[in-house]
Structure formats: C-alpha cells, structure tokens
Scaffold this motif. Structure first.
Motif, short mmCIF file in Angstrom:
data_model
loop_
_atom_site.label_atom_id
_atom_site.label_comp_id
_atom_site.label_asym_id
_atom_site.label_seq_id
_atom_site.Cartn_x
_atom_site.Cartn_y
_atom_site.Cartn_z
N ALA A 25 8.37 13.21 2.27
CA ALA A 25 7.34 12.49 3.02
C ALA A 25 7.39 11.00 2.72
N THR A 26 7.42 10.65 1.43
CA THR A 26 7.44 9.23 1.08
C THR A 26 8.75 8.59 1.52
N THR A 50 8.68 8.10 5.36
CA THR A 50 7.64 7.16 5.80
C THR A 50 8.05 5.72 5.48
N ALA A 75 0.84 -1.20 0.00
CA ALA A 75 0.00 0.00 0.00
C ALA A 75 0.87 1.24 0.00
N LEU A 76 1.92 1.24 0.82
CA LEU A 76 2.80 2.41 0.89
C LEU A 76 3.55 2.61 -0.43
N ASN A 136 3.22 13.89 -9.77
CA ASN A 136 4.00 15.09 -9.55
C ASN A 136 5.24 15.13 -10.43
N PHE A 178 0.34 13.71 1.63
CA PHE A 178 0.00 12.55 0.81
C PHE A 178 -1.36 12.74 0.15
N THR A 216 8.86 19.09 -4.87
CA THR A 216 7.69 18.37 -4.37
C THR A 216 7.87 17.93 -2.92
N PRO A 217 6.96 18.36 -2.02
CA PRO A 217 7.09 17.96 -0.62
C PRO A 217 6.91 16.45 -0.44
N ALA A 277 1.17 3.89 -2.94
CA ALA A 277 0.90 5.31 -2.65
C ALA A 277 2.07 6.15 -3.15
N PHE A 308 1.94 6.40 -6.84
CA PHE A 308 0.82 7.26 -7.21
C PHE A 308 1.23 8.73 -7.09
N VAL A 309 1.81 9.09 -5.94
CA VAL A 309 2.21 10.48 -5.71
C VAL A 309 3.33 10.85 -6.68
N THR A 336 3.21 16.41 6.18
CA THR A 336 3.35 15.82 4.85
C THR A 336 2.11 16.10 4.03
N LEU A 370 -6.04 9.29 -3.82
CA LEU A 370 -5.18 8.22 -3.29
C LEU A 370 -5.80 7.62 -2.03
#
Lengths: 210, 607
Positions: A144-145, A148, A43-44, A55, B260, A139-140, A47, A50-51, B258, B282
């Motif tokens: 984050a990714t 995480t 899932a991560l 971007n 997301f 891109t922030p 995600a 996807f992000v 963040t 998402l």
C-alpha cells in the motif's frame, strides 16, 4: 514636504507594483505550491514511517531488478535536472533554440523515468504478486505505501513532462518568457528532490543486505 | 538587449492580473475571473451551505428532544433514514456528520477567506485583481464541485456518512462497519477536492498580498483584515496538503483494499475484517495536523474584521497595531504544534500530552493580547453603536467565553473527563462556529454598501443581533453544564440513561432546542433583510458611509471592474488614523498625504 514625510522616509517605503525579493508572481506562486506539496509528501512519508514502525516490516526487494532499476531511474532523473539547469541557463542568455532543445531532453529523461518505473511496477505486480491491497511478504501496508507514494510521485513526473512540453512549445513561439522556463525548472527540481527521499526510504530500506 | 527584455518582463508581470471587462453574462457572472464576482459567488455558496447546515442542526435538536415523534415531510424525503418520519439513530448521526462537515468546510472556511478576502483583499491593498485571476476562478468552481459532491452523499444508496466531521476510522475506513458505502466515499472525495481548491486559493492570497500592494503600502501599514487573510492563507497552504494526503489514504483504504488506518483483528458483526497492519491513530494525527490550524483558518479573518470595525466605530486607532500583527502570527504558528490536544484520550505518552498541553496554554498569551487590545481600542473612544460594531463586540464576548473553556480542555487531566462531552460541543461552537459567524455578520453589514451600493436595514440588523446574541448563549451556555454531568456527545437519545435523567438533562435539552428554534428564526429575518436590501435597500451614493480610512472606501460603490478605474492608488499612512490631533475630520484616509490631512501645518503621522 513635512516632518511626517521625513519620518516615513526613514523606513524603507514599499514602492508597490513590482516584485519584492525580486520574485515575480509566477515564481512566488510556484515556490508556495512547492511548500504545500512538500507538506503533502511529508504527510505520506510520515504515514509510511508510522505504519512501518508499527509493523513487522519486510525487506523483500532483490538487488536485481528492483535496486538496479531504481538506481538507473535515479540517475535518469538526476540527469534530467542537469539538462533542466542548461535549459534555464540558455533561456536567461536569450538562446531560445538551445533552451528549447534542453527542455525536450529534460522531458525525454522524465518520460524514460516513467517508462522504467512502469516496467518496475509491472514486474512487481506480475512476477512478485505485489499489489496495493496484498503482497506475498506479510504486512499489507508494504504494498500500500509503496504504490501510494511512488504512484503520487510518478503522477508528479507525468504532470511535469506535460508541463515541460507546454513550456517548450510556447517558449519557442515567444509566448512565454525566460522566467517561465525557470519556474518550470523549480517544479522539475522539486519532483527530483522528492525522489531523493522516496528512493532511499522506499527502495533502499526495503532490501536486505546479504 | 538584456535590459529591454527585463523591463518587458517586469511590465508583463505587473500587468498580468489586469484583464478586460467581459461583456457576456456567462463570462461576467458565472465563469468570471473578477475577484469581486468570485467573492460574491463564495458568499452565495456559504449562505446556501449555512442554511442547509442550520436545517440539519434543527433535525439534530428535534431528534434529541422528541426521539419518537414523527415529522411526515421527513418521512417522504428520507424513507430509509426516517421511516414514517421518525429519525433512526443512524440518521441522527448522518445529520450530525453532515452538519459539521458543511459548516466547517463550506461555511467557516469559504465565507471569511474566499468570500470577504477575495472581494476586499485586492481592493484594500490597491490592486486591480488577485495575482492569478484564472486560478481564483478555478478555486471557486472546485469548491462548488466539492459542495455538490458533499450534498450528493444525501441521495446515494445508504445515505450520508455517520462517522462525524472528523471521519475517524475504522468507522469511516471499513465499508462493512456501516450499512452505507458510497456516501462516505463522496464525503472523502468532497474533502479532497476542497483541499485542492483551498490550496490554490491560499497560494493566490499569499502572492497577491506580497506582490500587488500599492505604492507606499508597507506590510505594517496594511489593514489588519489583510494581515489575517494573509496568515490564514499561510495556514491553509500548510494544512490542507496534509488533509489531502490523509484523504487519499482513506479513499484507498475504502476502495483499493489497503490498510493504512485499519488495524488487524477487527471483528464486525461476527465477521473478521481482512484488513491488518494499519492504525486509526495515524488518521487522527494527520487529520488534526490539519484540523487544529483549520480552527484558526475559520476564526482569524473574524479577528481581522473585528479589529478593523472596532477601530472604525470607536474612532480610535487600533490599540497596539504591531502587537496585533505579531499575535496573529504567533497564533498561526502555535496552531501547527498543538494538534495532539485533540487526542489526549486516544492513547498518548504522558510526556507528549504534557508538551501539547503546555503549547496549547501558550495560545492563551497572543489570544489575551488580542482581547485586551480590542478592549483598549474601544476604551475612551467615541463609540458608534452601529450593527457591525455590535457584532464585533459580540465577537469579542464569544471569543472570551469560548476561549476560557478551551483552557479547561487543553489540560490532559481535565480533558479525560470532558472529552467527547457536550462541554466540547459548547466550546468549539462558541469559539469556532458562532464567533467566526459573528465576524461574518459584522463584515457583511459593514461592507454591504460597498458591495451593492445600498445600505442594509439597520433596525432589522439590531433586532437580529440581539436575538442571535442572546440565542447562542442560551443554546451553548447550558451545554457546558450538560458536559459536566458528563453528557456524552453524539448520542441520539438519552431517555434510557438514568443519571442524565436524574440530573435534568432532558429539561435542558428542551430549553436548548427552544432557543435554537428562536435563533434559527432570527436568521431568516437576516436573510430577508439581506435579499431585500440588495434590491430595495436605501441607496448609498457616498463612497464612504462609515467614515472609514482604508482604500476600499475611496472608490465608488459598487467598485468599477478594475477597482480603481485605471488610477494607481498611493498610500501615505497606516490603516487606522482616527481622531488625529490637529485635523478637521476625525479620520485620515490611507491615500491622504499629510498636506491633505493637516492642511499646510507640518505634523508627524501615525504609522
């Protein structure tokens, strides 16, 4: 006894109590845990993809130190899988002391990974100014990714080191069976395998080929 | 040496789930590792949660019908949400959110699986306990912590969250979007803890089902209840991990800064939000990847209980036992590939919508197999209309009614119109909420004598059944019509919406609220019956009052600590051998061999 029994005997009858597929409770439980944890990591990573696709994704990592460091970390983690294999093999051959020795080597490799990774995080935050909520590359979502996914993986490694320590101590005292060492091995190899997805997706895809 | 070691290992692994009976109160009833105590703990949690959830739905109904009226008590309880007892629209949304969350997670997920599954899965497969008793305790207490976190959201500054049980961002992800902050954090934290609890529970259920079955109990001799708990556990194992990941990301969006789920350029109250780069879609993907299997997590155990009870009280074997098993497996599998049908209006390629729609329609096939098999099971049977049987028949009725509206909603073109209307509310309440709860009522009354050694008051149960059955149709039937107006969901009041007023929405709402109040009253009748029967119900010394066939009816009520009092049960036949030709009794228990069933006469047994 009767025709009914003969008919029933035709299909293999479950003998109960034991271990179907020759898998004990703990091993089966660990496999199932791995299945569900795979879903969490998937899932991560989905995600992240996807992000990333949505971007303009930066590729700021330098060959040194990020890529060099992460490659060394990968080697350390792969080595730990090898020592884990030795531990499981020794345990199944009844070589208790040898198994415990390899377990400690595995834990040491895991710890080395955590220390190297911690240093890498420190470098990224301190020298590059990259945090989960902000980074200098655009891109922030990048920071984050990164934090995480590597953070959750690092959490798994730390948990794994503690787990190996408990197994080593209790196996040495005869409280645990060789199968418990093998179950710990399943977890450890899984954590290693996750890194084999994280390393290319998070590190290698975040550097630009000059 | 190796051989001795191996046999010791095997011995240890088969004995690992046995444990001595605890003596002190704390270890026996609070931090118990006994699956039966844990099952009852789950049920108690669910009963507490269902009454909280029901109270919230009552507030929601009252706000819709009398938006201006003052409820003085409410003003004292929630001085900000309901100043002078008049509920604000935000308070309405908070009640709606908490109603959904409590009902879905703390009732529909805990009671059928954690409650009945925990209590009866090990007994029905002839085991002394679950495979991992301590993990089982950990699951329950994590669920308890999760429930407390959720309830705490009512009492923190700003109150409970309003983003709906689906927690859609950006409303849920940007604290600036709502006045409250911490309530939403507690909500996410509660869900995350709940995910971990459910994962551990699911793992335990699967291992127990695979490893601890009694001798002779092949998978295809298991009661259908065990099959549904098993498949539900698989769904939980695969679905909750994804929600956990989503929850962690949402928590980070809220607290670590963040992005997301938060897109760039969001302006809230004339202020530009400095998040950017995320996508609310998402969250919807991650949430519904969990959310759709969750629907089946709620309903599958109800299907199992219904199959079990219909067969028992129709005195006939389950029609198409294997078809039932394969249908459950098919529903479980399809449940994972249809999440997109919740997102038809979120912006999706028409090709994706087409695929999701086709796959959604496919679920109709195993569902219809189950429905026809239920009818086939009852067909020509000597039906005993006990209250568990009535609730099971009610389950079939609600499953059909709620299922048919699902076929409407599964089609993108029709869903564009119906999305976010009361039609959806009616659909999922009937099929996921009420049908599943009917399964729980059926199971609770059916297993009550086994759990407590007493019978429930049958007359009160029947009154309760008819009031509830008529009540829920009176509540959710008209909602389909509201949805066709189309009346949007989640609106706190409709007084200024002209077309709704012209179409008589207000009258319908009044009717629905009246029906809801009556139905809620009926639930207090059930609660009274439940508590009274636990302490003062008619004693039931017969271990098998319903003349059922499965292993739980071979042991005393309530069961001894290790379930089979040191004996190891042996299973000789399938779970539903009713009315076999050539037998004296009209049922053959799973532990009876052919000699016991047919005397000395040889015969073939149903398997």
């Amino acid at each position: 006894m009767s025709e009914g029994h003969a008919a029933m005997a035709a299909e293999p009858t479950w003998q109960g109590g034991g271990t179907p597929l020759a898998v004990g409770h703990k091993k089966l439980g660990m496999w199932l845990f791995i299945v569900s944890d795979t879903l969490t990591f998937s899932a991560l990573l989905v995600a992240y993809s996807f992000v990333r696709a949505a971007n303009d994704w930066p590729t700021p990592f330098h060959f040194y130190p990020s890529i060099v460091f992460s490659t060394v970390m990968t080697l350390v983690l792969l080595t730990s899988s090898l020592t884990m294999v030795y531990a499981v093999s020794a345990a199944h051959h009844g070589a208790r002391r040898k198994a415990v020795k390899w377990l400690w080597w595995t834990a040491l490799c895991g710890l080395t990974f955590v220390v190297l990774h911690g240093y890498e995080w420190f470098h990224l935050m301190h020298d590059e100014g990259m945090y989960p909520w902000t980074n200098p590359y655009g891109t922030p979502g990048f920071g984050a990714t990164f934090f995480t996914i590597t953070g959750l993986h690092m959490f798994h490694v730390i948990t794994g080191v503690a787990y190996l320590g408990i197994i080593a101590v209790r196996y040495r005292r005869g409280r645990y069976l060789p199968e418990d060492v093998e179950v710990a091995g399943l977890y450890w190899h899984f954590v290693d395998l996750v890194w084999m997805f994280v390393f290319p997706m998070i590190y290698l895809l975040s550097t630009s080929v000059d | 040496m190796t051989e001795v070691q191996v046999s010791e290992e095997v011995a240890e692994y088969t004995e690992v789930h046995r444990h001595p009976e605890p003596k002190s109160f704390i270890w026996k009833y609070i931090f118990s590792v006994d699956h039966k105590v844990i099952g009852i703990q789950y049920l108690m949690l669910a009963v507490a949660a269902v009454f909280v959830g029901m109270f919230l739905s009552l507030l929601v109904r009252l706000r819709l019908v009398w938006p201006e009226e003052s409820i003085p008590l409410l003003g004292q309880l929630f001085p900000i949400g309901a100043p002078d007892g008049v509920m604000t629209p935000e308070f309405y949304l908070a009640m709606l959110t908490m109603h959904g969350t409590i009902m879905v997670f703390m009732v529909l997920t805990t009671a059928p699986q954690g409650g009945f599954g925990n209590y009866f899965l090990p007994i029905q497969i002839g085991a002394a306990d679950m495979a991992f008793p301590r993990l089982n305790m950990l699951s329950f207490w994590s669920t308890f912590v999760s429930f407390m976190l959720l309830l705490a959201a009512f009492f923190v500054e700003g109150g409970a969250p309003w983003s709906g049980w689906t927690g859609y961002p950006p409303l849920s992800a940007v604290p600036e979007a709502t006045v409250q902050g911490f309530g939403q954090d507690l909500w996410v934290a509660s869900i995350a803890v709940f995910c971990i609890a459910s994962l551990l529970g699911a793992l335990n259920f699967i291992v127990t089902t695979l490893d601890l079955r009694a001798k002779g109990l092949t998978m295809f001799r298991m009661p259908l209840t065990c099959w549904t708990w098993f498949v539900t556990a698989i769904l939980g194992l695969l679905a909750f991990g994804v929600l956990l990941a989503a929850g962690v990301l949402l928590l980070m969006d809220r607290n670590v800064g963040t992005s997301f789920f938060v897109p760039g350029g969001l302006v809230i109250s004339d202020k530009q939000i400095d998040h950017s780069g995320g996508s609310p879609i998402l969250w919807q993907h991650l949430f519904w990847f969990f959310g759709h299997p969750e629907v089946y997590i709620a309903i599958l155990p109800g299907m199992g209980v219904t199959s079990h009870i219909l067969s028992t009280f129709a005195r006939k074997t389950v029609f198409g036992y294997k078809a039932m098993v394969y249908a459950v497996l098919a529903i479980g599998f399809l449940g994972f590939v249809v999440w997109g049908h919740h997102m038809f209006v979120s912006g999706m390629s028409p090709y994706s919508a087409f695929v999701f729609s086709i796959l959604t329609m496919c679920i109709g096939v195993p569902s219809a197999i189950k429905t026809f098999n239920w009818i086939g099971t009852m067909w020509g049977g000597k039906i005993r209309f006990t209250s568990p049987m009535l609730f099971s028949i009610g389950f079939v009725s609600l499953f059909v009614t709620g299922g048919i509206s699902g076929i409407f909603l599964g089609q993108p073109t029709i869903d564009l119109f119906f999305h976010d209307t009361y039609f959806v509310v009616a659909h999922f309440h009937l099929i996921m909420g009420v049908a599943a709860i009917f399964g729980m009522f059926a199971g609770l009354i059916f297993w009550f004598p086994k759990m407590f050694g007493r019978m429930m008051d049958e007359r009160l149960n029947k009154i309760h059944f008819w009031m509830t059955f008529v009540g829920v149709y009176a509540i959710f039937g008209p909602m389909h019509y509201l949805g066709m107006m189309p009346h949007p969901r989640r609106y706190a009041e409709i007084t200024s919406v002209d077309y709704l007023e012209a179409m008589g929405a207000a009258d319908l709402h009044l009717f629905i609220t009246a029906a809801a109040i009556l139905t809620i009253l009926a639930q207090f009748l059930f609660l009274f019956n439940l508590i009274k029967s636990i302490f003062k119900g008619k004693e039931c010394r017969d271990p098998n009052p319903w003349e059922a066939t499965t292993l739980e009816w071979t042991i005393s009520s309530p069961p001894p600590h290790d379930n089979f009092a040191g004996k190891v049960p042996h299973v000789y036949r399938g779970a539903y051998d009713f009315s076999l030709p050539g037998t004296k009794r009209d049922f053959a228990m799973q532990c009876n061999n052919d000699e016991a069933v047919f005397g000395s006469r040889p015969a073939s047994s149903g398997d």
